[in-house]
Design an enzyme around this catalytic site. Sequence first.
Site, short mmCIF file in Angstrom:
data_model
loop_
_atom_site.label_atom_id
_atom_site.label_comp_id
_atom_site.label_asym_id
_atom_site.label_seq_id
_atom_site.Cartn_x
_atom_site.Cartn_y
_atom_site.Cartn_z
N GLU A 44 0.83 -1.21 0.00
CA GLU A 44 0.00 0.00 0.00
C GLU A 44 0.86 1.26 0.00
OE1 GLU A 44 -3.58 1.89 2.76
OE2 GLU A 44 -1.98 0.75 3.73
N LYS A 115 -9.83 2.27 -2.04
CA LYS A 115 -9.99 1.73 -0.68
C LYS A 115 -11.29 2.21 -0.05
CE LYS A 115 -7.30 1.54 3.64
NZ LYS A 115 -6.06 2.06 4.28
N CYS A 150 -5.28 -2.86 3.32
CA CYS A 150 -4.90 -2.56 4.69
C CYS A 150 -6.08 -2.55 5.68
CB CYS A 150 -4.15 -1.23 4.72
SG CYS A 150 -3.14 -0.98 6.22
#
Length: 270
Positions: A44, A115, A150
């Site tokens: 990431e 995300k 994440c």
Amino acid sequence: MRASLIQIAVNPDEPVNYRRARVASLVAGEVSGPNPADLVVLPELWPVGAFAFTRFAEEAEPLEGPTHEVMSRAAAEAGVWLHAGSFVERAEDGTLYNTSLVFDPRGERVAAYRKIHRFGFDQGEAVLMGAGEELVTVTLPGTTLGLATCYDLRFPELFRGLVDAGAQTFVVPAGWPERRRAHWTLLARARAVENQAYVLAVGTAGTHADVPQAGHTLVVDPWGEILGEAGAEEEILRVEFDPAEVEKTRERFPVLKGRRLGVERPGTLG
């Protein structure tokens, strides 16, 4: 399937253009040996650092900006499927997103995932970036990838939605902090077990804005067993796994068939 997970060290003193070129050379190296990778995965926000919030606006790029260009070329020159981790995308309306890119062996972008769950509560990513709104899967020869990033790892409903969309292998690039490394391993194994899927979770090394990174990239099988795990420094984790084991596991132990959807919440007692 052979996967190479590249755990990149993000050094704030390393120019971003240099890091892009260095990472592209690492991708090339994963297809040059006797056992070339089928899939390469990056972490990431490796161009800037996951906790370098003050640099997000400065380092933001359009979707098809420098990171897209270099990673597309790296995938094409290597002839490999490349999950290029994520970068700070600046959309046409100016909104920033934490966006992951996937390229096929011709260098064509086949997916972009913004995300969904932003970390920070009332600061950092949570206030600086927009939230993605779409689940994304990518079909590779032999398996279907489900994309997450994440902090998404803490939200099991996202992964169950990816399973419903056909995912068999979850790819989770991250910039996970060292102080919560135990959660990183626990959650990766939990998402694998509860969905009977592989989890390819790749982190970063080094320190981002004074936040030490966990590293410890890992691959987990559908039974929750760790097939391979990196250390804390920059490292490439190479793992061979059999995608067919997902359906075999789901047939032998058909827990997903026991799901009960739409069950009403219990009423108030008394």
